[in-house]
Scaffold this motif. Structure first.
Motif, PDB file in Angstrom:
ATOM      1  N   ALA A   2       8.768  -0.571 -22.991  1.00 22.23           N
ATOM      2  CA  ALA A   2       9.343  -0.303 -21.667  1.00 22.23           C
ATOM      3  C   ALA A   2       8.279   0.284 -20.752  1.00 22.23           C
ATOM      4  N   GLY A   3       8.265  -0.151 -19.526  1.00 20.65           N
ATOM      5  CA  GLY A   3       7.277   0.373 -18.583  1.00 20.65           C
ATOM      6  C   GLY A   3       7.741   1.687 -17.985  1.00 20.65           C
ATOM      7  N   THR A   4       6.761   2.424 -17.486  1.00 18.17           N
ATOM      8  CA  THR A   4       7.078   3.665 -16.784  1.00 18.17           C
ATOM      9  C   THR A   4       7.665   3.358 -15.404  1.00 18.17           C
ATOM     10  N   TRP A   5       7.152   2.250 -14.817  1.00 20.50           N
ATOM     11  CA  TRP A   5       7.542   1.884 -13.452  1.00 20.50           C
ATOM     12  C   TRP A   5       8.087   0.468 -13.441  1.00 20.50           C
ATOM     13  N   ASP A   6       8.877   0.139 -12.438  1.00 19.86           N
ATOM     14  CA  ASP A   6       9.364  -1.247 -12.335  1.00 19.86           C
ATOM     15  C   ASP A   6       8.222  -2.204 -12.016  1.00 19.86           C
ATOM     16  N   LEU A   7       7.343  -1.738 -11.143  1.00 19.24           N
ATOM     17  CA  LEU A   7       6.256  -2.617 -10.691  1.00 19.24           C
ATOM     18  C   LEU A   7       5.057  -1.758 -10.343  1.00 19.24           C
ATOM     19  N   VAL A   8       3.872  -2.201 -10.764  1.00 19.86           N
ATOM     20  CA  VAL A   8       2.647  -1.540 -10.299  1.00 19.86           C
ATOM     21  C   VAL A   8       1.737  -2.588  -9.673  1.00 19.86           C
ATOM     22  N   ILE A   9       1.283  -2.328  -8.479  1.00 23.21           N
ATOM     23  CA  ILE A   9       0.322  -3.176  -7.785  1.00 23.21           C
ATOM     24  C   ILE A   9      -1.032  -2.484  -7.946  1.00 23.21           C
ATOM     25  N   ARG A  10      -1.979  -3.167  -8.574  1.00 26.46           N
ATOM     26  CA  ARG A  10      -3.245  -2.536  -8.972  1.00 26.46           C
ATOM     27  C   ARG A  10      -4.409  -2.877  -8.048  1.00 26.46           C
ATOM     28  N   ILE A  29       6.192   1.168  -7.938  1.00 25.07           N
ATOM     29  CA  ILE A  29       7.530   1.081  -7.351  1.00 25.07           C
ATOM     30  C   ILE A  29       8.568   1.324  -8.433  1.00 25.07           C
ATOM     31  N   SER A  30       9.555   2.160  -8.112  1.00 19.38           N
ATOM     32  CA  SER A  30      10.705   2.365  -8.995  1.00 19.38           C
ATOM     33  C   SER A  30      11.955   2.135  -8.182  1.00 19.38           C
ATOM     34  N   GLY A  31      12.766   1.200  -8.597  1.00 17.22           N
ATOM     35  CA  GLY A  31      13.973   0.904  -7.813  1.00 17.22           C
ATOM     36  C   GLY A  31      13.584   0.466  -6.423  1.00 17.22           C
ATOM     37  N   ASP A  39      -4.208   6.654  -8.192  1.00 11.67           N
ATOM     38  CA  ASP A  39      -4.611   6.219  -9.517  1.00 11.67           C
ATOM     39  C   ASP A  39      -3.382   6.339 -10.412  1.00 11.67           C
ATOM     40  N   VAL A  40      -2.641   5.241 -10.562  1.00 15.95           N
ATOM     41  CA  VAL A  40      -1.345   5.306 -11.232  1.00 15.95           C
ATOM     42  C   VAL A  40      -1.515   5.089 -12.736  1.00 15.95           C
ATOM     43  N   SER A  41      -1.099   6.088 -13.523  1.00 15.18           N
ATOM     44  CA  SER A  41      -1.115   5.907 -14.975  1.00 15.18           C
ATOM     45  C   SER A  41       0.268   5.439 -15.419  1.00 15.18           C
ATOM     46  N   GLY A  42       0.361   4.901 -16.605  1.00 13.40           N
ATOM     47  CA  GLY A  42       1.626   4.327 -17.058  1.00 13.40           C
ATOM     48  C   GLY A  42       1.690   2.879 -16.650  1.00 13.40           C
ATOM     49  N   GLU A  43       2.485   2.129 -17.387  1.00 15.19           N
ATOM     50  CA  GLU A  43       2.570   0.684 -17.178  1.00 15.19           C
ATOM     51  C   GLU A  43       3.740   0.346 -16.279  1.00 15.19           C
ATOM     52  N   GLY A  44       3.620  -0.780 -15.618  1.00 15.56           N
ATOM     53  CA  GLY A  44       4.763  -1.329 -14.910  1.00 15.56           C
ATOM     54  C   GLY A  44       5.425  -2.401 -15.752  1.00 15.56           C
ATOM     55  N   VAL A  45       6.739  -2.536 -15.623  1.00 10.45           N
ATOM     56  CA  VAL A  45       7.425  -3.670 -16.259  1.00 10.45           C
ATOM     57  C   VAL A  45       6.764  -4.953 -15.750  1.00 10.45           C
ATOM     58  N   GLN A  46       6.452  -4.931 -14.454  1.00 11.84           N
ATOM     59  CA  GLN A  46       5.637  -6.003 -13.872  1.00 11.84           C
ATOM     60  C   GLN A  46       4.367  -5.396 -13.330  1.00 11.84           C
ATOM     61  N   GLU A  47       3.275  -6.135 -13.447  1.00 10.25           N
ATOM     62  CA  GLU A  47       2.013  -5.670 -12.880  1.00 10.25           C
ATOM     63  C   GLU A  47       1.451  -6.781 -11.996  1.00 10.25           C
ATOM     64  N   VAL A  48       0.933  -6.389 -10.851  1.00  7.23           N
ATOM     65  CA  VAL A  48       0.303  -7.357  -9.944  1.00  7.23           C
ATOM     66  C   VAL A  48      -1.113  -6.882  -9.694  1.00  7.23           C
ATOM     67  N   ASP A  49      -2.086  -7.731  -9.946  1.00  3.32           N
ATOM     68  CA  ASP A  49      -3.457  -7.367  -9.606  1.00  3.32           C
ATOM     69  C   ASP A  49      -3.738  -7.830  -8.179  1.00  3.32           C
ATOM     70  N   ALA A  50      -3.995  -6.884  -7.303  1.00  3.24           N
ATOM     71  CA  ALA A  50      -4.194  -7.212  -5.885  1.00  3.24           C
ATOM     72  C   ALA A  50      -5.605  -6.862  -5.431  1.00  3.24           C
ATOM     73  N   ARG A  51      -6.564  -7.060  -6.336  1.00  2.36           N
ATOM     74  CA  ARG A  51      -7.981  -6.840  -6.025  1.00  2.36           C
ATOM     75  C   ARG A  51      -8.382  -7.660  -4.794  1.00  2.36           C
ATOM     76  N   ASN A  52      -9.145  -7.077  -3.907  1.00 10.96           N
ATOM     77  CA  ASN A  52      -9.609  -7.746  -2.683  1.00 10.96           C
ATOM     78  C   ASN A  52      -8.477  -8.105  -1.717  1.00 10.96           C
ATOM     79  N   ARG A  53      -7.324  -7.549  -1.974  1.00  6.80           N
ATOM     80  CA  ARG A  53      -6.237  -7.783  -1.041  1.00  6.80           C
ATOM     81  C   ARG A  53      -5.812  -6.474  -0.413  1.00  6.80           C
TER      82      ARG A  53
END
Ligand code: CU
Ligand code: ZN
Length: 498
Positions: A2-10, A29-31, A39-53
């Motif tokens: 289980a992730g700590t967060w619903d979504l993390v944009i990295r 993002i949670s809910g 610098d967000v620690s913990g995993e997201g249920v979903q992760e998005v890599d947004a490097r250069n964005r």
């Protein structure tokens, strides 16, 4: 796991909406909320890599006419595909209540369309919550709609009883959560209202903390008088002021914005909270009837509120009964019919009624830039969702400001451009916990590629989505993913003071 967060944009470049320099980091993002930034620690249920964005708060369109469009086209693709997550409806005096009047007024844009009936602004906002679109909706009370419900199209001052009626309708809207009142003083019936009537009604906004937004009485030769009137109303009623689509219309009036901005600066110096909105184009768009009523097709001279519009600069955006006219200029039809501009315009207006909507080139690019550079200016599309050839602002406004004016022309930094469409309007309109990338705020977010972002909608081909915009989240839910609309409709009715 289980992730700590619903979504993390990295690893994204965060423009936080305040105008501060961007920082590189993660956003969790949670809910429906932003849970952590940096610098967000913990995993997201979903992760998005947004490097250069780039990641920014979702854009707030402070000037829209989507009151009915949010029910008729709830995906609101033309807005969310350009990164808009909140629409402010009810501008230019055209509001959603009282219902029968609103239906008649919006029939010019949408025909007599089927929408569920609502009662008052409370009913309108409840209907949005019951049947939500893809973006959030904040409403203004439209003075024209209110006036019509009290006294029809009468060209006179209201009686005491009529004024009481108007006051009650405005109050219902504001107490139900509207963010202020708007006027459209070139349109029927708003144009028949004197200053004193507007002050009386704007006082209602003072009670709830709402603002006064105005499509002013004149954007042409008498622009400065109109700005003075607008500021006077704000000072007398004790309410913040929003000048709608700040511009000088008509070649003979170009340059006047330098003076109108001075009036704005002076009022701000006296302590009045006066700001404006703008769409980044040299053409405007409105209903043909209003152009004719305001002298736009008359011979040059001391014409009315829109300036003189040369027939080759006026294009038909929507003529539902004669689709063959859409995309043609008035000049073209004048030549075909051997008629003068006003006569040809009247012939079209007689056939089409309020359904004839035009796009007209009335502004000067230097003026557009002068207004945009000024610290009082935020962004509003003024888009009209109708016809085969709508003004491209409906699809392109927000990316256009960031790409062409901030990035390419260097008119402002990207963080400043983002601020003008996020943190600044949120503060002005009182949209709580929106407009910034900040823990605890709603997760209305947009992710784009700052180097390839571009509006592609043109006058010839207006129904084109911008490029370089990858993801849009509304209340934590993806509405655009990898450049495609997801079909999600997580929008909400926003209410002032709640
Ligand atoms: Cu408008
Ligand atoms: Zn307007």
């Amino acid at each position: 796991m289980a992730g700590t967060w619903d979504l993390v944009i990295r690893n994204t470049t965060i423009y936080d909406g305040t105008g501060a320099k961007p920082t590189v980091g993660d956003v969790a993002i949670s809910g429906d909320r932003i849970a952590a930034v940096g610098d967000v620690s913990g995993e997201g249920v979903q992760e998005v890599d947004a490097r250069n964005r780039a990641l920014a708060p979702g854009f707030i369109d402070v000037h829209s006419h989507d009151d009915f469009a949010v029910f008729l086209t709830p995906a609101m693709d033309f807005k969310v595909m350009q990164g808009v997550t909140t629409d402010v409806v009810g501008n230019c005096g055209m509001g959603a209540a009282p219902f029968p009047i609103a239906v008649a007024m919006f029939s010019g844009l949408h025909g007599r369309s089927n929408v569920p009936e609502w009662h008052g602004y409370a009913g309108y906002l409840a209907e949005i919550d019951r049947n939500p679109p893809s973006l959030n909706v904040a409403a203004l009370v439209g003075h024209g709609t209110v006036r019509y419900s009290a006294m029809g199209n009468a060209c006179r001052e209201p009686s005491a009883k009529e004024l009481d009626h108007m006051r009650a309708v405005v109050r219902e809207g504001l107490e139900s959560g509207a963010f202020g009142m708007s006027t459209g003083l070139i349109y029927e019936p708003g144009r028949y209202a004197r200053t004193a009537e507007i002050i009386e009604l704007a006082r209602e906004a003072n009670r709830t903390g709402g603002l006064y937004a105005s499509h002013m009485r004149d954007e042409a030769a008498h622009l400065l008088d109109a700005v003075r009137e607008t500021i006077h109303i704000g000072e007398e009623a004790g309410v913040p002021v929003q000048i709608s689509h700040h511009k000088a219309s008509g070649r003979e009036n170009w340059g006047l914005v330098n003076e109108s901005l001075k009036l704005v600066d002076e009022a701000r110096g006296r302590g009045l909270d006066v700001t404006a909105d703008q769409y980044p184009y040299t053409s405007g768009s409105t209903i043909l009837q209003a152009v004719i009523q305001n002298g736009g097709l008359d011979e040059p001279g001391d014409t009315g509120a829109v300036g003189t519009i040369p027939p080759e600069k006026l294009l038909f955006a929507s003529t539902p009964k004669h689709p063959e006219w859409e995309g043609r200029t008035l000049k073209d039809l004048c030549d075909q019919w051997k008629l003068a501009p006003r006569a040809a315009g009247e012939r079209i207006a007689a056939e089409e009624g309020p359904g004839a909507v035009v796009v007209m080139e009335t502004m000067n690019e230097d003026d557009v830039r002068t207004v945009m550079r000024h610290p009082s200016t935020m962004i509003g599309s003024d888009g009209l969702a109708m016809g085969s050839r709508p003004h491209p602002r409906l699809y392109g406004t927000f990316p256009r400001v960031l790409a062409r004016y901030a990035r390419d022309a260097g008119l402002m930094t990207l963080e400043e451009g983002v601020h003008r469409m996020t943190g600044m309007p949120a503060a002005k309109f009182g949209l709580k916990e929106r407009g910034q990338v900040r823990p605890g705020f709603y997760a209305d977010l947009v992710i784009f590629d700052p180097s390839s972002l571009l509006d592609t909608a043109t006058y010839d081909q207006p129904r084109r989505y911008p490029e370089g915009l990858h993801h849009v989240f509304v209340n934590g839910t993806a509405v655009v993913r990898d450049g495609l609309h997801t079909g999600a409709r997580p929008g909400r009715a926003l209410r002032r003071n709640s």
